[in-house]
Design a protein around this motif. Structure first.
Motif, mmCIF file in Angstrom:
data_model
loop_
_atom_site.group_PDB
_atom_site.id
_atom_site.type_symbol
_atom_site.label_atom_id
_atom_site.label_comp_id
_atom_site.label_asym_id
_atom_site.label_seq_id
_atom_site.Cartn_x
_atom_site.Cartn_y
_atom_site.Cartn_z
ATOM 1 N N ARG A 28 -73.709 39.491 27.448
ATOM 2 C CA ARG A 28 -72.905 40.380 26.612
ATOM 3 C C ARG A 28 -73.189 41.782 27.088
ATOM 4 O O ARG A 28 -73.289 42.715 26.329
ATOM 5 N N ALA A 29 -73.362 41.866 28.384
ATOM 6 C CA ALA A 29 -73.921 43.098 28.916
ATOM 7 C C ALA A 29 -72.908 44.205 29.039
ATOM 8 O O ALA A 29 -73.277 45.348 29.228
ATOM 9 N N ASN A 30 -71.657 43.861 28.991
ATOM 10 C CA ASN A 30 -70.672 44.942 29.157
ATOM 11 C C ASN A 30 -70.889 46.030 28.124
ATOM 12 O O ASN A 30 -70.804 47.214 28.415
ATOM 13 N N LEU A 31 -71.185 45.575 26.919
ATOM 14 C CA LEU A 31 -71.468 46.555 25.882
ATOM 15 C C LEU A 31 -72.710 47.353 26.273
ATOM 16 O O LEU A 31 -72.732 48.576 26.190
ATOM 17 N N ALA B 243 -87.748 40.658 38.625
ATOM 18 C CA ALA B 243 -87.028 41.659 37.836
ATOM 19 C C ALA B 243 -87.330 41.561 36.356
ATOM 20 O O ALA B 243 -86.851 42.377 35.574
ATOM 21 N N MET B 244 -88.114 40.574 35.962
ATOM 22 C CA MET B 244 -88.303 40.327 34.526
ATOM 23 C C MET B 244 -88.819 41.537 33.786
ATOM 24 O O MET B 244 -88.420 41.793 32.663
ATOM 25 N N SER B 245 -89.723 42.256 34.419
ATOM 26 C CA SER B 245 -90.287 43.379 33.673
ATOM 27 C C SER B 245 -89.230 44.430 33.408
ATOM 28 O O SER B 245 -89.158 45.008 32.331
ATOM 29 N N LEU B 246 -88.377 44.648 34.408
ATOM 30 C CA LEU B 246 -87.317 45.642 34.208
ATOM 31 C C LEU B 246 -86.347 45.177 33.136
ATOM 32 O O LEU B 246 -85.904 45.932 32.286
ATOM 33 N N VAL C 2 -82.652 47.498 32.856
ATOM 34 C CA VAL C 2 -81.561 47.017 33.698
ATOM 35 C C VAL C 2 -80.811 45.926 32.953
ATOM 36 O O VAL C 2 -81.413 45.044 32.365
ATOM 37 N N ALA C 3 -79.514 45.970 32.990
ATOM 38 C CA ALA C 3 -78.736 44.970 32.273
ATOM 39 C C ALA C 3 -78.655 43.678 33.069
ATOM 40 O O ALA C 3 -78.811 43.660 34.277
ATOM 41 N N GLU D 41 -76.110 43.482 35.914
ATOM 42 C CA GLU D 41 -76.449 44.256 37.095
ATOM 43 C C GLU D 41 -77.541 43.586 37.896
ATOM 44 O O GLU D 41 -77.559 43.609 39.124
ATOM 45 N N LEU D 42 -78.473 42.965 37.141
ATOM 46 C CA LEU D 42 -79.544 42.241 37.821
ATOM 47 C C LEU D 42 -78.962 41.139 38.686
ATOM 48 O O LEU D 42 -79.384 40.925 39.817
ATOM 49 N N LYS D 43 -77.991 40.470 38.129
ATOM 50 C CA LYS D 43 -77.356 39.379 38.868
ATOM 51 C C LYS D 43 -76.804 39.911 40.183
ATOM 52 O O LYS D 43 -76.977 39.321 41.245
#
Lengths: 239, 634, 314
Positions: free
Chosen positions: B323-326, B489-492, B498-499, B502-504
């Motif tokens: 639901r990262a767009n938000l 990337a888990m910590s970020l 980071v959303a 974006e991580l993907k």
């Protein structure tokens, strides 16, 4: 005395030995030199049985593949490991005694003891002290002494100079020379320090990334730029 | 696709459990069998609660009876002495259990392996002695005349079973949810390699404590239900070693780390043990213990992981629709976010403009990657001396008598690729471990971006922007390539920096860069060495480190593989990430680094342009032995 | 005032005599850990088996209704020791040898969990198995010595020195001395220490580490079993008694630094003092809890103990 034929060994995925073959004659003094990570210690571990390997190793003309490490030691392959590895909880004398196992070792114990303490007077002074209290150089002397006391036929000396101060290194190498002259034992010396190694041995192999890149008499190799390339990775033209 | 399937499976199994229980309820008339059913459900729930902590983190607790007994004793105590109906006290007991777990976790989690296990073993036994000392050897709840819900006493024993089913289902869903959450993935990486997890920025202690808190709360609830069913509590039956062992054994047999593992284990062991007890228990008093002991030994010798494989939710986590767009929109306006990234924008050497890897908003990011694919020749221009981003000052470290590092000082400038070489024992790895914070120096300091790292923990330093690969590669072997990189990337992600979407994008790009896309779904453990090294590199890169420490990335590689690795490293370097690489073989290194430092016996003996440094006599002699230059005639 | 001082002295004597046998128990555990890095959860059960072995020996070889004398105690203890040695050798060969590779080669924590869990299973089997075989009623090795004491008169104070406990103490000390001699002066001891110190190097010296492991485990079991046999005359016991003592043993061993045998001896004595003085100053019920609390504090604040070296090498 020793014949190694095309051995391969790896630690997990890391290839350490990639087809190494070499020979050691009776009462010979052979050096194996090369930079770190070349596979020198791995080679010794394969010979003494501490690791698994593919290929064949023959000791005194008989194959020893598949024979357990402690049995190889009892057969006369004496591995003096890198980093000294003395038994810190035992006294100097007891450390030496752990090596005295075979009939020959027991028979020659008195004589060997004399030799060891003559070579390394410091050990005699401290013979009842715990090995853990000794300095690095003294521990190396003790490790060598242990190798002697075992009265084997093949002595594998793994980087005896590592981490030692220059004067001590000189003593150690002198002792090794004496051993070579006094005892009828084959010596294999693994060393990073090519200079000293080549000045003592008769024949040498140069190892790089798990393969033998050069071999020959000590004198031949002295002139070879292959040695420097093997260590530093650059040919003299690049200068 | 996978996430739908795995949710379906979970739900189906749960429905099957409910179904089986319902059938049993209606067909079983013998109270004895019903009570076995009830116990099976309760012990299964206890096992799952245990699994939430021990199965997830790998820290085996031998003392979960502490939480169980606490729940059991408290609910009875409150009813007997304060007349509190159990149903009302239950939620408070659960919260109290969480608090207890929190405290115990804070106290014990810093202990190493065996000490942790021994400490967990001792705790319930302390409680046992204390309870006896307090004179509460046996507490019994009287039968209440009206079987009202709030007293949780029922005339019909099958009514207890519904309670047990509810708690079991709840616990199962909680465990399932955890495995798919960011917490679960962090726990899973801690389980596999806690050091690698820490250097990826994961706060190991905190996550383990959270897991214990949840596990303790649930165990307490199960204990309370047990007590209301049995209606009598004694120290041995609630705090005893056998209680802790039962949680352990159902999980071990059924599958440590598998959500349904303890359920399977309980299903096998409880009826079996009760049956044996009924048949021969009269003559062979103690046969249950023998059975559990044997089950443990058989499992340990032949099936230490248990029957079911561990549940991993990482794929679910990766593939979920964010639901990262938000979030993205929020991020764009978030000042802190933009500031952070403004600081970290680095000049791109190839195109000369600012860009970041996989930055979805940056068109240039994508272009650069494409460019790299087409042009394998990448020349690294000289980087002018800029602000040093990492400085090391007079570092010293002794291990007993050995002087591992003596007065080491150097500076790393932004965008440099610094090589550190030296023979074994020169101190290179010690130095690296210090830069990460794995070991601390005796004197001297390290500053990154001007901040002293002296007091910081491993994960805190990682979060400052230090990424690392290891000499003996420490990938998470059971996870796939993609999963491994995600862990980096888990910590970020967890910090909200980071959303998900974006991580993907970032992970995909890094895989492309490091040429891992073709194998991205394979378990890392089975890949060839170069790929494994690349995965480690990817894991370090995804967190966008400012400083990348590469520990003997070329060691143990054949000549072709080493060339491969150098090629990949050059691609990485082209992004201007400051890199420090330690090696003992020079060949490949010389093509890669912009500056070279040579160490010997804990000291720096040379520093400068690679080809020139390597020709210096003192360097040659450090490797080949003193006097080589005279000795050798060539 | 005099009364308090008398109580203090009495406790001191009791604790010292008890300490000898606690030291033995701890030493058995430490021997196993120092040579093979196995954390043996079932050590308490070895003690328990030793107790039952002694009781069995007494029942078989002595018909006397008043119990056995000094010779009987010594004989039954010796028999316990031998029995437990055999038991230890068998258990190691069948159960532990397969997993010993994992404990020694893996630096990481997993290896420890395997042996902890395995020995937990073993503990369950042994204690419950004993329950089945011997029943749950308390047994004791009967001897008139346990009820007789010498009386030391120091002025107005009378200190009772229990004869059985004194015998226990003397035997424990003798065994301790014998053990130290064996470890330091014999070839066997040398080889054991070599294996403990550096398993790789000892292989290079031709030492068969597996033999060291078998013997160390057997000896560790025997020593603890023998300690149990000595206690068996003073304390009634039942099959679950191992659990009460296992924490005592671990506390003593951890206190001494896990790899040190001498440290374990001292640790065992200290535990005895803590226990007895807790009983004097607080209450008897809290004695048990006090040891656990000490154990926990040790683990939290001084896991490396006071006398030994660091266990986890860098």
């Amino acid at each position: 005395m020793l014949a190694i034929n095309n051995i391969h060994a790896s630690y997990g995925k890391r290839i350490a030995l990639n087809g190494v073959s070499l020979e050691v004659g009776d009462a010979a003094f052979v050096a194996v030199i090369g930079a770190n990570g070349a596979g020198k210690s791995t080679l010794f571990k394969a010979i003494s049985g501490a690791i698994q390997y593919n290929g064949s190793i023959a000791f005194q003309k008989k194959s020893i593949d598949g024979i357990e490490a402690f049995r190889r030691a009892r057969m006369g392959i004496v591995h003096v490991p890198e980093g000294r590895q003395v038994f810190k909880g035992l006294s100097i004398e007891d450390n030496l005694k752990t090596a005295v196992r075979s009939r020959n070792a027991i028979a020659n114990w008195e004589m060997n003891q004399e030799l060891i303490y003559k070579l390394f007077p410091k050990l005699w002074q401290r013979k009842n002290q715990f090995a853990g209290t000794l300095s690095g150089g003294e521990q190396q002397m003790l490790a060598l002494g242990r190798g002697l006391a075992a009265e084997g036929q093949l002595l594998l000396l793994d980087e005896p100079s590592m981490g030692l101060a220059p004067t001590v290194v000189a003593d150690i190498f002198d002792a090794i020379e004496t051993i070579h002259q006094t005892k009828n034992v084959s010596i294999m010396l693994v060393e990073q320090r090519a200079t000293e190694a080549l000045s003592m041995c008769e024949y040498a192999y140069v190892l790089r990334s798990g393969v033998v890149v050069a071999e020959g008499n000590a004198i031949e190799l002295r002139n070879a730029s292959t040695v420097r390339e093997a260590y530093l990775g650059i040919s003299s033209e690049a200068k | 696709m996978l996430n739908i399937r795995s949710s379906l499976i979970t739900n189906c199994v749960v429905i099957a459990i409910i179904g089986m229980v319902a059938v049993a309820q209606f067909t079983l008339t013998n109270n004895y069998y019903i009570s076995i059913l009830n116990l099976t459900l309760l012990w299964a729930a206890f096992g799952v609660s245990w699994n939430i902590f021990s199965g997830s983190t790998g820290l085996i607790s031998f003392g979960h009876a502490l939480f169980f007994g606490y729940g059991a004793y408290l609910i009875v105590y409150l009813q007997v002495y304060w007349s509190v109906p159990p149903l009302w006290s239950l939620p408070f007991i659960t919260l109290g259990g969480a608090l207890l777990g929190l405290i115990i976790g804070a106290l014990l989690i810093r202990l190493e392996g065996i000490y942790f296990a021994l400490a967990t073993m001792a705790l319930p036994l302390i409680a046992l002695y204390t309870i006896s000392w307090l004179g509460l050897q046996e507490l019994a709840v009287r039968r209440v005349s009206d079987s009202s819900l709030r007293f949780m006493q029922f005339d019909n024993p099958s009514d207890y079973v519904w309670f047990s089913v509810v708690i079991l289902i709840t616990v199962i869903y909680i465990h399932n949810w955890i495995t798919r959450s960011a917490l679960g993935i962090r726990l899973s990486s801690i389980h596999q390699d806690s050091l690698a997890a820490a250097t990826s920025g994961i706060n190991v202690k905190r996550d383990a404590i959270i897991a214990l808190t949840i596990s303790a709360a649930l165990s307490a609830t199960v204990g309370s239900l047990y007590a209301t069913f049995i209606r009598i509590v004694t120290p041995e039956s609630t705090f005893g070693l056998l209680v802790s062992a039962q949680a352990l054994v159902v999980a071990i047999v059924g599958g440590v780390g598998a959500v349904f593992g303890p359920v399977l284990g309980a299903l096998i062991l409880i009826p079996l043990s009760e049956w044996i007890e009924a048949v021969v228990g009269g003559q062979l008093f103690g046969i249950q213990g023998v059975l559990y002991g044997s089950a443990i030994i058989i499992a340990m010798l032949w099936m230490p992981q248990g029957i079911l494989p561990p549940t991993t939710g990482i794929l679910y986590f990766i593939n979920r629709n964010s639901r990262a767009n938000l979030f993205n929109k929020l991020r764009k306006n978030n000042k802190r976010y933009t500031e952070l990234y403004a600081n970290l924008l680095r000049p791109n050497i190839v195109t000369g403009s600012g860009a970041k890897i996989g930055f979805s908003e940056s068109e240039q990011g994508i272009n650069i990657i494409d460019n790299l694919e087409c042009s394998p020749e990448i020349t690294i221009k000289n980087v002018k001396q800029r602000d040093g981003i990492l400085e090391v000052n007079q570092l010293c470290k002794n291990f007993g008598n050995v002087k591992a590092l003596q007065d080491i000082s150097f500076r790393v400038n932004r965008g440099e690729i610094l090589g550190i070489i030296g023979s074994n024992g020169a101190g290179k790895t010690t130095l690296f471990n210090m830069l990460n914070g794995i070991i601390k120096q005796d004197s001297g300091n390290i500053t990154i971006f001007g901040i002293d790292t002296g007091k910081k923990s491993i994960h805190a330093i990682a979060r400052m922007g230090v990424g690392r690969t290891y000499q003996v590669a420490r990938p998470f072997e059971k996870m796939t390539v993609t999963e491994n990189i995600w862990v980096g990337a888990m910590s970020l992600y967890s910090e909200g920096q980071v959303a998900h979407s974006e991580l993907k994008f970032r992970v995909d790009n890094i895989q492309k860069l490091l040429e891992l896309t073709s194998v991205c779904h394979e378990a890392v453990g089975g890949l060839p060495t170069v790929k494994i090294r690349a995965v480690e590199l990817g894991r370090a890169l995804v967190a966008n480190p400012d400083v990348l420490l590469i520990d003997e990335g070329l060691a143990g590689l054949s000549a072709e593989d080493a060339f491969e690795m150098v090629r990949l490293l050059k691609k990485v370097a082209a992004f201007g990430i400051t890199t420090i690489i330690i090696e003992h073989t020079m060949n490949a290194l010389l093509e890669l680094v912009t500056r070279l430092i040579v160490m010997d016996n804990g000291k720096i003996i040379a520093e400068g342009v690679p080809r020139e440094v390597v020709a210096r006599p003192e360097v040659i002699e450090a490797y080949l032995g003193k006097g080589w230059t005279e000795y050798a005639s060539d | 005032m005099v009364y308090q001082f008398e109580a203090f002295l009495q406790t001191l004597i009791n604790a010292t005599l008890l300490g000898g046998v606690y030291a033995l128990l701890c030493v058995g555990l430490a021997l196993i850990f120092s040579v093979m890095y196995i954390v043996n959860f079932a050590q308490g059960e070895f003690m328990m088996l030793g107790m039952y072995a002694a009781a069995f020996a007494v029942a078989v070889f002595s018909g006397s209704s008043t119990g056995v004398g000094v010779l009987g105690i010594l004989g039954s203890s010796a028999l316990s020791g031998v029995t437990l040695f055999i038991v230890g050798v068998l258990i190691y060969s069948i159960l532990l040898r397969p997993i010993i590779a994992t404990t020694k080669s893996s630096v990481r924590v997993d290896g420890h969990y395997v042996q902890l869990t395995l020995t937990l299973g073993l503990s369950l089997i042994l204690s419950n198995g004993a329950l089945i075989l011997f029943g749950s009623h308390p047994t004791i090795v009967k001897t008139p010595l346990s009820n007789s004491s010498w009386i030391m008169n120091l002025g107005p104070m009378s200190i009772f020195v229990n004869q059985m406990r004194s015998l226990t103490f003397i035997v424990a000390c003798i065994i301790g001395i014998v053990l130290v001699s064996v470890m330091t002066k014999s070839r066997l001891g040398r080889d054991l220490i070599a294996t403990a110190d550096n398993a790789e190097a000892s292989t290079y010296m031709g030492i068969n580490n597996n033999v060291s492991y078998v013997i160390a485990f057997g000896m560790g079991a025997a020593i603890t079993g023998l300690g149990g046999a000595l206690i068996a005359a003073n304390n009634p016991f039942q099959p679950y008694i191992g659990l009460e003592y296992v924490v005592i043993m671990y506390t003593g061993v951890v206190m001494g630094g896990m790899k040190s045998i001498k440290g374990a001896w001292i640790g065992g004595m200290v535990v005895a003092y803590v226990q007895e003085f807790t009983g004097l100053l607080l209450s008897v019920e809290l004695q048990g809890a006090s040891i656990f609390v000490v154990f926990l504090l040790l683990l939290l604040f001084k896991p490396n103990g006071f006398f030994g070296q660091i266990v986890e090498r860098a």
